[in-house]
Design a protein around this motif. Structure first.
Motif, PDB file in Angstrom:
ATOM      1  N   MET A   1       0.842  -1.198   0.000  1.00 61.92           N
ATOM      2  CA  MET A   1       0.000   0.000   0.000  1.00 61.92           C
ATOM      3  C   MET A   1       0.872   1.241   0.000  1.00 61.92           C
ATOM      4  N   GLY A   2       0.243   2.350  -0.328  1.00 66.68           N
ATOM      5  CA  GLY A   2       0.922   3.631  -0.255  1.00 66.68           C
ATOM      6  C   GLY A   2       0.866   4.185   1.151  1.00 66.68           C
ATOM      7  N   ARG A   3       1.643   5.225   1.381  1.00 64.72           N
ATOM      8  CA  ARG A   3       1.736   5.822   2.711  1.00 64.72           C
ATOM      9  C   ARG A   3       0.406   6.418   3.187  1.00 64.72           C
ATOM     10  N   THR A   4      -0.341   7.059   2.282  1.00 63.08           N
ATOM     11  CA  THR A   4      -1.620   7.647   2.676  1.00 63.08           C
ATOM     12  C   THR A   4      -2.578   6.567   3.148  1.00 63.08           C
ATOM     13  N   THR A   5      -2.641   5.447   2.426  1.00 56.30           N
ATOM     14  CA  THR A   5      -3.500   4.332   2.829  1.00 56.30           C
ATOM     15  C   THR A   5      -3.036   3.765   4.160  1.00 56.30           C
ATOM     16  N   TYR A   6      -1.737   3.587   4.325  1.00 59.70           N
ATOM     17  CA  TYR A   6      -1.198   3.073   5.583  1.00 59.70           C
ATOM     18  C   TYR A   6      -1.581   3.986   6.750  1.00 59.70           C
ATOM     19  N   ASP A   7      -1.383   5.291   6.581  1.00 64.88           N
ATOM     20  CA  ASP A   7      -1.731   6.236   7.650  1.00 64.88           C
ATOM     21  C   ASP A   7      -3.214   6.168   7.988  1.00 64.88           C
ATOM     22  N   GLN A   8      -4.057   6.016   6.973  1.00 64.84           N
ATOM     23  CA  GLN A   8      -5.494   5.918   7.222  1.00 64.84           C
ATOM     24  C   GLN A   8      -5.817   4.638   7.997  1.00 64.84           C
ATOM     25  N   VAL A   9      -5.174   3.548   7.643  1.00 63.73           N
ATOM     26  CA  VAL A   9      -5.403   2.279   8.346  1.00 63.73           C
ATOM     27  C   VAL A   9      -5.010   2.394   9.818  1.00 63.73           C
ATOM     28  N   VAL A  10      -3.803   2.889  10.092  1.00 65.34           N
ATOM     29  CA  VAL A  10      -3.314   2.892  11.480  1.00 65.34           C
ATOM     30  C   VAL A  10      -3.868   4.034  12.321  1.00 65.34           C
ATOM     31  N   ASN A  11      -4.315   5.115  11.689  1.00 61.63           N
ATOM     32  CA  ASN A  11      -4.812   6.258  12.463  1.00 61.63           C
ATOM     33  C   ASN A  11      -6.330   6.321  12.564  1.00 61.63           C
ATOM     34  N   GLU A  12      -7.044   5.806  11.543  1.00 64.60           N
ATOM     35  CA  GLU A  12      -8.497   5.934  11.526  1.00 64.60           C
ATOM     36  C   GLU A  12      -9.232   4.602  11.555  1.00 64.60           C
ATOM     37  N   LEU A  13      -8.875   3.705  10.663  1.00 63.61           N
ATOM     38  CA  LEU A  13      -9.652   2.478  10.496  1.00 63.61           C
ATOM     39  C   LEU A  13      -9.384   1.437  11.571  1.00 63.61           C
ATOM     40  N   SER A  14      -8.154   1.318  12.000  1.00 66.77           N
ATOM     41  CA  SER A  14      -7.804   0.302  12.992  1.00 66.77           C
ATOM     42  C   SER A  14      -6.670   0.801  13.886  1.00 66.77           C
ATOM     43  N   PRO A  15      -6.922   1.880  14.657  1.00 69.62           N
ATOM     44  CA  PRO A  15      -5.831   2.476  15.437  1.00 69.62           C
ATOM     45  C   PRO A  15      -5.322   1.600  16.585  1.00 69.62           C
ATOM     46  N   ASP A  16      -6.119   0.671  17.050  1.00 67.52           N
ATOM     47  CA  ASP A  16      -5.710  -0.139  18.198  1.00 67.52           C
ATOM     48  C   ASP A  16      -4.915  -1.383  17.830  1.00 67.52           C
ATOM     49  N   GLN A  17      -5.116  -1.882  16.612  1.00 74.86           N
ATOM     50  CA  GLN A  17      -4.399  -3.085  16.194  1.00 74.86           C
ATOM     51  C   GLN A  17      -4.241  -3.073  14.674  1.00 74.86           C
ATOM     52  N   TYR A  18      -3.011  -3.208  14.225  1.00 76.42           N
ATOM     53  CA  TYR A  18      -2.731  -3.242  12.796  1.00 76.42           C
ATOM     54  C   TYR A  18      -3.362  -4.503  12.206  1.00 76.42           C
ATOM     55  N   PRO A  19      -4.266  -4.374  11.232  1.00 77.30           N
ATOM     56  CA  PRO A  19      -5.028  -5.536  10.761  1.00 77.30           C
ATOM     57  C   PRO A  19      -4.231  -6.535   9.929  1.00 77.30           C
ATOM     58  N   TYR A  20      -3.030  -6.171   9.506  1.00 70.85           N
ATOM     59  CA  TYR A  20      -2.252  -7.058   8.641  1.00 70.85           C
ATOM     60  C   TYR A  20      -0.972  -7.523   9.345  1.00 70.85           C
ATOM     61  N   GLU A  21      -1.042  -7.696  10.635  1.00 73.24           N
ATOM     62  CA  GLU A  21       0.169  -8.066  11.374  1.00 73.24           C
ATOM     63  C   GLU A  21       0.640  -9.482  11.062  1.00 73.24           C
TER      64      GLU A  21
ATOM     65  N   GLU B   1       9.585 -16.350  -3.286  1.00 72.54           N
ATOM     66  CA  GLU B   1       8.686 -17.409  -2.837  1.00 72.54           C
ATOM     67  C   GLU B   1       7.610 -16.792  -1.959  1.00 72.54           C
ATOM     68  N   GLY B   2       6.422 -17.331  -2.033  1.00 69.40           N
ATOM     69  CA  GLY B   2       5.351 -16.851  -1.179  1.00 69.40           C
ATOM     70  C   GLY B   2       3.995 -17.069  -1.792  1.00 69.40           C
ATOM     71  N   GLU B   3       3.003 -16.587  -1.084  1.00 77.06           N
ATOM     72  CA  GLU B   3       1.619 -16.700  -1.526  1.00 77.06           C
ATOM     73  C   GLU B   3       1.245 -15.428  -2.293  1.00 77.06           C
ATOM     74  N   ALA B   4      -0.038 -15.210  -2.489  1.00 81.78           N
ATOM     75  CA  ALA B   4      -0.500 -14.061  -3.276  1.00 81.78           C
ATOM     76  C   ALA B   4      -0.192 -12.746  -2.567  1.00 81.78           C
ATOM     77  N   ILE B   5      -0.172 -11.686  -3.361  1.00 84.72           N
ATOM     78  CA  ILE B   5       0.124 -10.326  -2.896  1.00 84.72           C
ATOM     79  C   ILE B   5      -1.129  -9.489  -3.089  1.00 84.72           C
ATOM     80  N   TRP B   6      -1.559  -8.796  -2.025  1.00 84.42           N
ATOM     81  CA  TRP B   6      -2.734  -7.931  -2.113  1.00 84.42           C
ATOM     82  C   TRP B   6      -2.291  -6.476  -2.232  1.00 84.42           C
ATOM     83  N   VAL B   7      -2.707  -5.817  -3.302  1.00 83.49           N
ATOM     84  CA  VAL B   7      -2.491  -4.377  -3.456  1.00 83.49           C
ATOM     85  C   VAL B   7      -3.686  -3.712  -2.787  1.00 83.49           C
ATOM     86  N   VAL B   8      -3.446  -3.072  -1.628  1.00 83.11           N
ATOM     87  CA  VAL B   8      -4.516  -2.490  -0.829  1.00 83.11           C
ATOM     88  C   VAL B   8      -4.947  -1.143  -1.414  1.00 83.11           C
TER      89      VAL B   8
END
Length: 179
Positions: free
Chosen positions: A52-72, A108-115
C-alpha cells in the motif's frame, strides 16, 4: 513461479475509492448487511503480503484500525518517500510500485494484495502487473473524489471471471488478459 497480484478494492458507481478529503465513509452507504459475505476472509486466506501507499497506511493505522494493525500476520510493504523504521513484518520503501511488485513476484510466497491507493494502482495497472482485479461496487454516486484509476497509458484488457450481488453491492472479478 510467479506470485499472483490481487487488487481487492471497493469503489462508488462512478469510480471513486474515497471522497475528496480521503474519507471512505461512503463505503457503508446505508447498506444493510443481511447476507454473509466471506470474500475478505477468502482473500486473507490466500495472501501473505500486502502492498500500500503511505496515505493508505496512515489511514489504516490512524483511523480504520488504530488499536491493532489488521495485517500483522502478513508482510506489509509501504511505498513512501517518508519512511519510518522497519520492523520484522513492516517494510517502508521508496521503490516505485512496479519495481517493488516485480521483485515480490519473483520471491517465494503466496499471493500479494495491493490495498491502495490510486497512486499505487495506476502504475501497476499500466505495467500489467495486477493479475486479478476484485472490484466491489458500492451503490453510491459520489460525483467527485479520489478516482480508482488515475490516468495511465492503456488499454489493459481484462476478462470477466465472476459477478455476483450481495447486500446491494456488486462484486466483479476480472483477470488480466495480458498475462
Amino acid at each position: 513461479m510467479s506470485r499472483e497480484v490481487i487488487l481487492y478494492i471497493a469503489a462508488s458507481v462512478d469510480g471513486y475509492i474515497a471522497e475528496t478529503d480521503g474519507s471512505i465513509d461512503f463505503l457503508g452507504g446505508g447498506i444493510e448487511l443481511v447476507e454473509e459475505d466471506t470474500s475478505y476472509q477468502e482473500l486473507m486466506g490466500k495472501i501473505d503480503t500486502v502492498v500500500m501507499g503511505r496515505t493508505t497506511y496512515d489511514q489504516v493505522v490512524n483511523e480504520l484500525s488504530p488499536d491493532q494493525y489488521p495485517y500483522e500476520e502478513q508482510m506489509s510493504y509501504i511505498i513512501t518517500s517518508h519512511p519510518d523504521e522497519n520492523t520484522e513484518k513492516l517494510i517502508f520503501t521508496s521503490k516505485g510500485p512496479a519495481e517493488l511488485i516485480q521483485e515480490l513476484k519473483e520471491q517465494e510466497g503466496e499471493a500479494i494484495w495491493v490495498v491502495g491507493g490510486a497512486s499505487i494502482i495506476a502504475p501497476l495497472t499500466e505495467a500489467k502487473l495486477i493479475d486479478t482485479y476484485i472490484l466491489t461496487t458500492i451503490p453510491t454516486i459520489l460525483g467527485k473524489g479520489i478516482r480508482l484509476f488515475n490516468e495511465f497509458n492503456g488499454p489493459v484488457n481484462l476478462k470477466v471471471e465472476q459477478v455476483y450481488v450481495k447486500n446491494d453491492m456488486v462484486y466483479t472479478t476480472y483477470s488480466n488478459r495480458n498475462q
